[in-house]
Enzyme design. Sequence first.
Site, PDB file in Angstrom:
ATOM      1  N   ASN A   9      39.588  30.817  32.675  1.00 24.48           N
ATOM      2  CA  ASN A   9      38.511  31.267  33.559  1.00 24.48           C
ATOM      3  C   ASN A   9      38.474  32.786  33.480  1.00 24.48           C
ATOM      4  OD1 ASN A   9      36.795  31.911  35.618  1.00 24.48           O
ATOM      5  ND2 ASN A   9      38.074  31.086  37.274  1.00 24.48           N
ATOM      6  N   LYS A  11      36.432  34.817  34.769  1.00 24.84           N
ATOM      7  CA  LYS A  11      35.918  35.450  35.997  1.00 24.84           C
ATOM      8  C   LYS A  11      34.917  36.558  35.622  1.00 24.84           C
ATOM      9  CE  LYS A  11      40.115  33.996  38.266  1.00 24.84           C
ATOM     10  NZ  LYS A  11      41.121  34.175  39.305  1.00 24.84           N
ATOM     11  N   HIS A  94      35.957  26.931  42.913  1.00 25.41           N
ATOM     12  CA  HIS A  94      37.041  27.911  42.786  1.00 25.41           C
ATOM     13  C   HIS A  94      37.257  28.611  44.134  1.00 25.41           C
ATOM     14  CE1 HIS A  94      39.412  31.330  41.500  1.00 25.41           C
ATOM     15  NE2 HIS A  94      39.715  30.612  40.434  1.00 25.41           N
ATOM     16  N   GLU A  96      37.744  31.574  44.856  1.00 27.09           N
ATOM     17  CA  GLU A  96      36.976  32.820  45.032  1.00 27.09           C
ATOM     18  C   GLU A  96      35.539  32.513  45.448  1.00 27.09           C
ATOM     19  OE1 GLU A  96      38.027  34.348  41.184  1.00 27.09           O
ATOM     20  OE2 GLU A  96      40.095  34.518  41.888  1.00 27.09           O
ATOM     21  N   GLU A 166      44.878  24.876  42.493  1.00 27.32           N
ATOM     22  CA  GLU A 166      45.126  26.313  42.436  1.00 27.32           C
ATOM     23  C   GLU A 166      45.485  26.809  43.835  1.00 27.32           C
ATOM     24  OE1 GLU A 166      43.087  28.210  38.813  1.00 27.32           O
ATOM     25  OE2 GLU A 166      41.624  28.217  40.413  1.00 27.32           O
ATOM     26  N   GLY A 172      46.286  35.344  40.917  1.00 33.40           N
ATOM     27  CA  GLY A 172      46.230  36.787  40.678  1.00 33.40           C
ATOM     28  C   GLY A 172      47.318  37.565  41.393  1.00 33.40           C
ATOM     29  N   SER A 212      48.594  32.306  38.375  1.00 35.93           N
ATOM     30  CA  SER A 212      49.611  33.158  37.723  1.00 35.93           C
ATOM     31  C   SER A 212      50.388  32.444  36.629  1.00 35.93           C
ATOM     32  CB  SER A 212      50.558  33.768  38.771  1.00 35.93           C
ATOM     33  OG  SER A 212      49.844  34.627  39.638  1.00 35.93           O
TER      34      SER A 212
HETATM   35  P1  13P Z   1      45.396  33.894  37.575  1.00 31.75           P
HETATM   36  O1  13P Z   1      45.916  33.139  36.384  1.00 31.75           O
HETATM   37  O2  13P Z   1      44.941  35.289  37.239  1.00 31.75           O
HETATM   38  O3  13P Z   1      46.350  33.856  38.725  1.00 31.75           O
HETATM   39  O4  13P Z   1      44.054  33.151  38.057  1.00 31.75           O
HETATM   40  C1  13P Z   1      44.078  31.775  38.212  1.00 31.75           C
HETATM   41  C2  13P Z   1      42.691  31.329  38.461  1.00 31.75           C
HETATM   42  O5  13P Z   1      42.098  31.646  39.473  1.00 31.75           O
HETATM   43  C3  13P Z   1      42.039  30.501  37.414  1.00 31.75           C
HETATM   44  O6  13P Z   1      40.854  29.959  37.901  1.00 31.75           O
END
Ligand code: 13P
Length: 249
Positions: A9, A11, A94, A96, A166, A172, A212
């Site tokens: 992803n 983003k 997601h 976010e 997740e 992150g 992560s």
């Molecule tokens: P990270 O791998 O940067 O923690 O992000 C995970 C994520 O949100 C994938 O959709």
Amino acid sequence: MRTKIVAGNWKMNNDQNETNALIKALKSQDSFGNTRVIIAPSYVHLAQAVALTNDCEIEVSAQNMHEAKSGAFTGEISPSMLSSIGIRTVILGHSERRAYFGENDDTLSKKVANALDHDMEVIFCFGEELEDRKSANHFEVVKAQISNVLFQLNAADWSRIILAYEPVWAIGTGETASPEQAQEMHAFIRNLIQDQYDTALADEVSILYGGSVKPGNAQEIFSKQDVDGGLIGGAALNAADFTTIIKSI
Ligand code: 13P
């Protein structure tokens, strides 16, 4: 045998040149074997990503789409727009999107239905916040996120559902769920599906872990029985790291 999947992803990262360069770097790697490899660049680069990957095994997904089929929704993207440029997969739910754009179970139910109506496959994301885990509420939160949106689907629809657990506290942050925490939650999810549908369906659903995942921890997490791959954020932006993660399966 469940399908193993590693999805990146991206983003809101990578301009046009960076998108081209990252796809070319991924394509220069050896074959990824039986693992499905999916990348999710931004909307504006999806068509170019599809063109660049049509001669290789890498698949392209959207990061989101609107819940309506068309209409007066300035700035939004519909599933038919996506499928018309060759996109067959979309990430929905997601954390976010839930946290910053107010997506809730109701919106997500409409989005999932609209994606399936357009023969798209859905990577459905969910996961608890840190407070939920601290108060030992994480199983209930995940159960609600899944059941409120996905348990209205019929069994046949599930062939187009990929789950992605997740935990928000791991996204992150550099802090991952331990392999045991991931396995515990994935097994819980598979049991939920078995109770709602049946064992055969529960055994077929791929459940990815995200949060992560890095080259150094991927193998241990992926080695767990109910972890069928990963949804990768930061580490998917580097071709060498993403490839190492894919090959960790
Ligand atoms: P990270 O791998 O940067 O923690 O992000 C995970 C994520 O949100 C994938 O959709």
